[in-house]
Motif scaffolding. Structure first.
Motif, short mmCIF file in Angstrom:
data_model
loop_
_atom_site.label_atom_id
_atom_site.label_comp_id
_atom_site.label_asym_id
_atom_site.label_seq_id
_atom_site.Cartn_x
_atom_site.Cartn_y
_atom_site.Cartn_z
N GLY A 24 -8.56 -8.47 -0.44
CA GLY A 24 -7.86 -7.30 -0.93
C GLY A 24 -7.60 -7.33 -2.42
N TYR A 57 0.87 -1.18 0.00
CA TYR A 57 0.00 0.00 0.00
C TYR A 57 0.91 1.23 0.00
CZ TYR A 57 -3.47 3.48 1.34
OH TYR A 57 -4.29 4.58 1.37
N GLY A 111 -6.73 -1.45 2.94
CA GLY A 111 -6.60 -1.94 1.58
C GLY A 111 -5.15 -2.26 1.26
N VAL A 128 -7.84 -2.41 -2.30
CA VAL A 128 -9.12 -2.91 -1.78
C VAL A 128 -8.89 -3.59 -0.44
CG1 VAL A 128 -11.04 -4.48 -2.25
CG2 VAL A 128 -9.96 -3.22 -4.13
N SER A 129 -9.79 -3.31 0.52
CA SER A 129 -9.74 -4.01 1.81
C SER A 129 -10.82 -5.07 1.93
CB SER A 129 -9.90 -3.02 2.97
OG SER A 129 -11.18 -2.40 2.91
#
Length: 574
Positions: A530, A291, A560, A538-539
């Motif tokens: 994710g 991330y 995410g 994306v989480s």
């Protein structure tokens, strides 16, 4: 002022009916149930009411006599004689009835429990069971279980059973285990929830038990061996036993059972290994990821509470790594550290031991791979870890290697037919499938299959579209390829390979597109975590049910991310 007496081991213990009856349903039934002795107020040695505790039932024998001594009035009397209880134990129980207190010790608890059960003193029975429960240990749990069964302490027996399931490997090395009857051993070996790191532990425990009394027990081996999940053993282990185990030479029928399992495994036929389900709580581990930069986070999702728990961080930030669980430990393989000052690819192998206790290090490093592998994929055959493809800086790998946890050594295996990074790997029937990926020029739809006995790769049916960074997992005979990137966009689409028919078929798409996701199978369902949807990290977590061909959303990750590794494992000890 006593109005009743109890006789045990020649001692006479004066008591009060109303006190005994108020504390014990056993005495209440005796004194208020309309029996002749309920109306008697004096107890003499010539009047006997024998109360015998036998297999949970009360056998009452009456022998009422009249005293004819000239020195005392002609009066009908009786005594209550208790069998199967010591005088010292009865005194302690009477003390509890009058004071509400009893002191439990290792020397008295095994006498107090059956006596309290006989007299229906529920509080003492519960206290004894709780005391024994706290004393459970691999050296005594089998004896406590048998004691609980004998005396009808069903809750203690269930708790002892759970302890036996959790600590089988430890208790199997102690004398109590070696002294088990064949019926008791069979009951344990048949348990589906026996916690073992490998089924070879169960086989070895059986062999030790037989050797403890070889002349009498060797003929029992053919009947007990089927309780070992032989299809969960590795062919190498079975081969060693067939060559070296003297018991198998003595018992040809047992040898045939093991040889049949060996042949079946080598044939790669579809056979349900009927693996044991650990009684320990299951969690999904998630390691590292990306991330904005590589992460060092390590966390797990409890499948009971559906809550995430943060665990000790990785030694170094890593994304593009792979995670797998072998013999209860979590192995993290390869990856890359993307940071502000540059990128560094990893060849390292780190291991997390969930069973490590307080004061013990849960993380340790093992032998590194022969080369760095970023965006690597891994699979497990016979408890050996296969690391396939990946990249070192700009070089994409077609090479693969195998790690043996017993020797802490990596060995090369035959290379794939083409280089692949961002591929997925799944294992079905002891065959390893390398699915999709990126060869340095284009995204791939091709699939290769590896035969471990022959050390060779062969083509398998290609996917319907190219995918790199897809989630790839096996459920039964199917291999699922989920999402990914096809050089144009992140994908929602899902397809699965029927490994018997060697054909791909479409499945319901995910709720949202994602690539560089992580996927794992849990109870015949597919979980995805994710990834990157083309706009953001994306989480969200989605679960696919093959039975209904549908996706549902579950508890999201803490943030995410993409390029993380996930695997199913046992919960870390507290």
């Amino acid at each position: 002022l006593s109005d009743v007496a109890l006789l045990v081991e020649g001692e006479r213990l004066p008591c009060h009916k109303i006190v005994l009856a108020s504390a014990s349903p056993y005495f209440r039934a005796m004194f208020t149930g309309g029996l002749r002795e309920a109306a008697m107020s004096e107890v003499r040695s010539t009047g006997v009411v024998e109360i015998v505790h036998l297999l949970g039932k009360l056998q009452v024998q009456r022998d009422i006599a009249m005293c004819t001594s000239k020195s005392m009035p002609h009066t009908e009397t009786f005594q209550v004689r208790l069998h199967g209880v010591k005088a010292s134990v009865l005194r302690q129980l009477l003390s509890f009835i009058y004071t509400g207190e009893v002191r439990l010790t290792p020397s008295n608890v095994c006498d107090l429990l059956p006596a309290a059960t006989m007299l229906q003193l529920a509080c003492v029975t519960r206290a004894c069971c709780q005391y024994l429960l706290a004393q459970l240990h691999p050296t005594n749990c089998l004896g406590i279980h048998q004691f609980a069964v004998t005396h009808g302490a069903s809750e203690l027996a269930r708790d002892a059973d759970k302890f036996i399931e959790r600590h089988f490997c430890e208790l199997a090395g102690h004398e109590e285990f070696l002294e088990l009857s064949d019926r008791s051993l069979a009951r344990i070996l048949a348990c589906d929830r026996l916690h073992v790191r490998t089924e070879a532990d169960v086989f070895s425990a059986l062999v030790r038990w037989v050797h403890h009394n070889r002349p009498a027990r060797s003929p029992l081996l053919p009947d007990l061996l089927p309780l070992v999940r032989c299809h969960a053993l590795s062919p190498d282990f079975i081969d060693r036993q067939l060559r070296n185990c003297a018991l198998l030479r003595e018992q040809p029928r047992a040898r045939e059972i093991l040889a049949a399992a060996h042949a079946s495994l080598l044939s790669h036929r579809r056979v349900d290994p009927n693996r044991r389900q650990s009684p320990l709580n299951s969690v999904i581990y998630a390691a590292g990821g990306y991330y904005r930069y590589s992460l060092r986070t390590f966390e797990c999702l409890s499948l009971d509470t559906m809550r995430w728990e943060r665990l000790p961080d990785l030694a170094n930030p890593r994304s593009g790594l792979a995670a797998v669980s072998v013999r209860g430990c979590v192995y993290l393989i390869g990856g890359r550290n993307n940071h502000e000052s540059g990128n560094s690819d990893a060849a390292c192998l780190e291991v997390f031991d969930p069973a490590a206790g307080q004061g013990q290090s849960r993380w340790h490093r093992c032998a590194p791979m022969s080369v760095s592998r970023n965006r690597v994929a891994v699979g497990v055959i016979d408890d050996k870890i296969y690391a396939v493809g990946g990249a070192s800086q700009s070089q994409s790998h077609c090479s693969a290697e195998r790690y043996d946890p017993d020797s802490d050594q990596w060995l090369p295996i035959a290379p794939m037919r083409q280089a692949r990074i961002g591929l997925g790997v799944a294992v079905v029937d002891r065959l390893l499938y390398a699915v999709g990926g990126f060869d340095g020029c284009q995204r791939l739809s091709s699939v290769e299959r590896y035969w471990p006995e022959d050390d060779r790769w062969e083509p398998a049916a290609a996917m319907t579209q190219p995918r790199s960074g897809a989630g790839v997992v096996a459920v039964g005979k199917y291999i699922y390829a989920i999402g990914g990137y096809d050089s144009r966009q992140q994908l929602r689409t899902v397809e699965r390979l029927d490994t018997e028919a060697n054909q791909w078929q479409a499945c319901a798409p995910m709720l949202r597109p994602r690539s560089a996701l992580a996927a794992v199978s849990v109870d015949d369902c597919v979980w995805v975590f994710g990834g990157y949807d083309g706009y953001e990290f994306v989480s969200s977590v989605e679960v696919y049910c093959p039975r209904t061909d549908s996706w549902t959303e579950r508890e999201p990750m803490s943030c995410g991310k993409s390029g993380h590794g996930v695997c199913l494992g046992v919960a870390p000890s507290v």
